[in-house]
Design a protein around this motif. Structure first.
Motif, PDB file in Angstrom:
ATOM      1  N   SER A 295       0.786  -1.222  -0.071  1.00 32.73           N
ATOM      2  CA  SER A 295       0.056   0.042   0.064  1.00 32.73           C
ATOM      3  C   SER A 295       1.096   1.248  -0.097  1.00 32.73           C
ATOM      4  N   LEU A 296       1.879   1.374   0.789  1.00 31.86           N
ATOM      5  CA  LEU A 296       2.911   2.437   0.699  1.00 31.86           C
ATOM      6  C   LEU A 296       3.510   2.898  -0.596  1.00 31.86           C
ATOM      7  N   TYR A 297       3.941   1.456  -1.326  1.00 35.85           N
ATOM      8  CA  TYR A 297       4.481   1.565  -2.588  1.00 35.85           C
ATOM      9  C   TYR A 297       3.322   2.427  -3.502  1.00 35.85           C
ATOM     10  N   SER A 298       2.225   1.561  -3.761  1.00 36.91           N
ATOM     11  CA  SER A 298       1.225   2.107  -4.746  1.00 36.91           C
ATOM     12  C   SER A 298       0.730   3.641  -4.148  1.00 36.91           C
ATOM     13  N   TYR A 299       0.257   3.694  -2.891  1.00 37.59           N
ATOM     14  CA  TYR A 299      -0.446   4.997  -2.818  1.00 37.59           C
ATOM     15  C   TYR A 299       1.056   6.075  -2.932  1.00 37.59           C
ATOM     16  N   ALA A 300       1.933   5.881  -2.644  1.00 37.40           N
ATOM     17  CA  ALA A 300       3.165   6.874  -2.752  1.00 37.40           C
ATOM     18  C   ALA A 300       3.305   7.315  -4.376  1.00 37.40           C
ATOM     19  N   ALA A 301       2.889   6.363  -5.340  1.00 32.98           N
ATOM     20  CA  ALA A 301       2.983   6.756  -6.479  1.00 32.98           C
ATOM     21  C   ALA A 301       1.900   7.438  -6.943  1.00 32.98           C
ATOM     22  N   LEU A 302       0.601   7.097  -6.172  1.00 38.74           N
ATOM     23  CA  LEU A 302      -0.673   8.123  -6.744  1.00 38.74           C
ATOM     24  C   LEU A 302      -0.509   9.536  -6.012  1.00 38.74           C
ATOM     25  N   PHE A 303       0.019   9.692  -4.758  1.00 36.83           N
ATOM     26  CA  PHE A 303       0.214  10.776  -4.107  1.00 36.83           C
ATOM     27  C   PHE A 303       1.272  11.758  -4.923  1.00 36.83           C
ATOM     28  N   ASP A 304       2.112  11.070  -5.283  1.00 33.40           N
ATOM     29  CA  ASP A 304       3.240  11.749  -6.135  1.00 33.40           C
ATOM     30  C   ASP A 304       2.716  12.012  -7.500  1.00 33.40           C
ATOM     31  N   CYS A 305       1.925  11.363  -8.026  1.00 36.54           N
ATOM     32  CA  CYS A 305       1.006  11.921  -9.323  1.00 36.54           C
ATOM     33  C   CYS A 305       0.442  13.072  -9.155  1.00 36.54           C
ATOM     34  N   SER A 306      -0.473  13.165  -7.961  1.00 34.78           N
ATOM     35  CA  SER A 306      -1.327  14.293  -7.785  1.00 34.78           C
ATOM     36  C   SER A 306      -0.494  15.366  -7.461  1.00 34.78           C
ATOM     37  N   GLU A 307       0.672  15.350  -6.744  1.00 36.88           N
ATOM     38  CA  GLU A 307       1.481  16.512  -6.522  1.00 36.88           C
ATOM     39  C   GLU A 307       2.097  17.055  -7.927  1.00 36.88           C
ATOM     40  N   SER A 308       2.490  16.273  -8.632  1.00 39.88           N
ATOM     41  CA  SER A 308       3.104  16.538  -9.928  1.00 39.88           C
ATOM     42  C   SER A 308       2.160  17.102 -10.784  1.00 39.88           C
ATOM     43  N   THR A 309       0.988  16.944 -10.858  1.00 32.08           N
ATOM     44  CA  THR A 309      -0.021  17.122 -11.962  1.00 32.08           C
ATOM     45  C   THR A 309      -1.343  17.759 -11.860  1.00 32.08           C
ATOM     46  N   VAL A 310      -1.261  18.112 -10.404  1.00 32.18           N
ATOM     47  CA  VAL A 310      -2.530  19.094 -10.065  1.00 32.18           C
ATOM     48  C   VAL A 310      -2.022  20.005  -8.891  1.00 32.18           C
ATOM     49  N   SER A 311      -2.557  21.450  -9.251  1.00 31.83           N
ATOM     50  CA  SER A 311      -2.174  22.299  -8.071  1.00 31.83           C
ATOM     51  C   SER A 311      -2.273  21.838  -6.557  1.00 31.83           C
ATOM     52  N   ARG A 312      -1.460  22.217  -5.926  1.00 30.69           N
ATOM     53  CA  ARG A 312      -1.348  21.962  -4.488  1.00 30.69           C
ATOM     54  C   ARG A 312      -2.651  22.510  -3.754  1.00 30.69           C
ATOM     55  N   THR A 313      -3.085  23.770  -4.290  1.00 29.26           N
ATOM     56  CA  THR A 313      -4.268  24.491  -3.805  1.00 29.26           C
ATOM     57  C   THR A 313      -5.495  23.749  -4.059  1.00 29.26           C
ATOM     58  N   SER A 314      -5.555  22.903  -5.177  1.00 31.14           N
ATOM     59  CA  SER A 314      -6.909  22.513  -5.808  1.00 31.14           C
ATOM     60  C   SER A 314      -7.685  22.071  -4.789  1.00 31.14           C
ATOM     61  N   PRO A 315      -8.810  22.372  -4.387  1.00 30.23           N
ATOM     62  CA  PRO A 315      -9.855  21.698  -3.725  1.00 30.23           C
ATOM     63  C   PRO A 315     -10.230  20.332  -4.124  1.00 30.23           C
ATOM     64  N   GLU A 316     -10.216  20.282  -5.460  1.00 33.65           N
ATOM     65  CA  GLU A 316     -10.832  18.982  -6.064  1.00 33.65           C
ATOM     66  C   GLU A 316      -9.636  17.818  -5.740  1.00 33.65           C
ATOM     67  N   ARG A 317      -8.432  18.368  -5.517  1.00 34.62           N
ATOM     68  CA  ARG A 317      -7.298  17.243  -5.343  1.00 34.62           C
ATOM     69  C   ARG A 317      -7.540  17.007  -3.833  1.00 34.62           C
ATOM     70  N   LEU A 318      -7.712  17.839  -3.122  1.00 28.22           N
ATOM     71  CA  LEU A 318      -7.884  17.558  -1.527  1.00 28.22           C
ATOM     72  C   LEU A 318      -9.009  16.612  -1.347  1.00 28.22           C
ATOM     73  N   LYS A 319     -10.174  16.580  -2.160  1.00 26.00           N
ATOM     74  CA  LYS A 319     -11.114  15.871  -1.885  1.00 26.00           C
ATOM     75  C   LYS A 319     -10.874  14.492  -2.406  1.00 26.00           C
ATOM     76  N   VAL A 320     -10.190  14.413  -3.549  1.00 30.32           N
ATOM     77  CA  VAL A 320      -9.787  13.055  -3.867  1.00 30.32           C
ATOM     78  C   VAL A 320      -8.843  12.344  -3.010  1.00 30.32           C
ATOM     79  N   LYS A 321      -7.771  13.084  -2.406  1.00 30.51           N
ATOM     80  CA  LYS A 321      -6.986  12.439  -1.545  1.00 30.51           C
ATOM     81  C   LYS A 321      -7.530  12.058  -0.105  1.00 30.51           C
TER      82      LYS A 321
END
Length: 412
Positions: A295-321
């Protein structure tokens, strides 16, 4: 890793084989109770490694029933993890909550009391899954391949029956695209029947309304058949033989009996084509340490993807996380038995399982691959890649396969 560990042993010493989690734990720096002043000066990478170590340490204590030591580890994690920190701090915060929730389950009364006012809204689940579909290309690419495969398999058919084994978002959006494609056939549209299977009536009602409305606009003969699933099984359902089935969300197993039952049910459906989209991670391990590591491996990739491709201040990104990733992590780490819904497995496991069920792999078309690559290029990000091998497709982030798509049909 085992070889590195062995260098610290005496030549003739014998040791008990270690599990994967224990091996990694032995290679990380030893746990120390770092003072708050020292925590503030830790570099990002050092803090990340320390957090991983603390999470593994805590999980090891939980697995061994040492709740007092687990509590100490959670206290240390809470001083480093933060929903507002860097990506590792944010991810660790969700794993910390999941481990704490697992500990609380040792006292069912306390756990139920603390969660008694929590209301899980189906509408929120629909919204957050739709946001994931919009923000990230994984499921878009998967469904481009799915719809192309279904279109090709059903070419010339006057009756087309599509079965969504899990009609969760974004299945309705994908079905809309399929309706539009079928309505554009030069010889005229076929009669389309869609069966949606889900545990929530509200999800099926919304899907039925959207698809019926679109079919009427395009003058396409259409029928929607909702199947409300009360248990984790599709036994007892018998659609017509000229059908294609699609799994737009992970198909999961909870034991050998259910796996056998699921395989028999697949064979009974006798679909002309079955397309499986799976979150490609091994979250169905036999031990807590094994599950936590994967889980650490797979969600680290998903979190990294969201960090790299979606604005950190995006409320949509925060909801998904919080509402998607966070809830999945909690279910994977804290729940067992019937409570655990998230049991993602790797494509290799599904290949083996479906082969045993009498299904043969159907290579996905080159035209579908071109369409998927064009879609991915629109995101203008080098981290996303598509890997094709032996007829199946892997959708990757920075080289790690996060979702897979494969097509199958019954062997005669």
């Amino acid at each position: 890793m085992e070889e590195t560990f062995e260098t610290n042993q005496r030549p003739n010493s014998k040791k008990k084989p270690r599990e994967k989690g224990e091996q990694i734990l032995s290679l990380l720096p030893p746990p120390v109770d770092i003072e708050m002043s020292e925590l503030r000066i830790l570099k990002c990478e050092e803090r990340g490694l320390y957090l991983i170590h603390l999470l593994l340490t805590c999980a090891n204590h939980v697995a061994n029933g040492s709740l007092e030591n687990a509590n100490i580890a959670l206290k240390q994690i809470s001083r480093l993890a933060s929903p507002d920190g860097d990506f590792m701090q944010r991810m660790a915060a969700y794993f910390m909550q999941a481990l704490a929730d697992r500990i609380l389950k040792a006292w069912p009364g306390l756990h139920m009391a603390l969660n008694s006012t929590r209301i899980a809204l189906v509408s929120e689940e629909i919204i957050v899954r739709k946001l994931f579909f919009q923000l990230f290309p994984f499921l878009k690419v998967a469904f481009v391949r799915t719809n192309q495969a279904v279109n090709e398999a059903m070419e010339g058919e006057k009756m087309v029956h599509i079965i969504y084994l899990n009609a969760v978002e974004p299945a309705p959006w994908v079905a809309l695209a399929l309706i539009q494609a079928l309505s554009a056939r030069p010889e005229g549209p076929p009669h389309l029947r869609i069966t949606g299977i889900h545990q929530q009536k509200q999800v099926l009602d919304q899907m039925a309304h959207r698809l019926t409305e679109e079919a009427e606009k395009l003058d396409l003969p259409f029928q929607f058949n909702p199947v409300l699933l009360e248990k984790d099984t599709i036994n007892g359902y018998s659609p017509s033989p000229d059908s294609a089935s699609s799994s737009p969300a992970p198909l999961s197993s909870t034991g050998s009996v259910k796996v056998d039952s699921f395989q028999n049910a697949l064979w009974g459906l006798s679909p002309k084509l079955m397309v499986v989209t799976e979150q490609d991670s091994n979250h169905n391990g036999s031990t807590l340490m094994e599950i936590l590591l994967e889980s650490l491996y797979s969600y680290a990739a998903l979190f990294d993807c969201s960090e790299s491709t979606v604005s950190r201040t995006s409320p949509e990104r925060l909801k998904v996380k919080k509402m998607l990733f966070g809830e999945e992590i909690k279910n994977i780490i804290a729940c067992e038995g019937a409570e655990r819904k998230e049991r993602h497995e790797k494509l290799e496991k599904w290949i083996q399982r479906l082969d045993l069920a009498g299904l043969g792999n159907v290579p996905l078309s080159y035209y579908g691959m071109l369409h998927a690559r064009r879609l991915l290029q629109g995101y203008n990000c080098d981290g996303y890649k598509i890997k094709e091998e032996n007829g199946w497709v892997g959708i990757c982030w920075q080289g790690r396969r996060l979702f897979s798509v494969s097509a199958w049909r019954c062997r005669k």
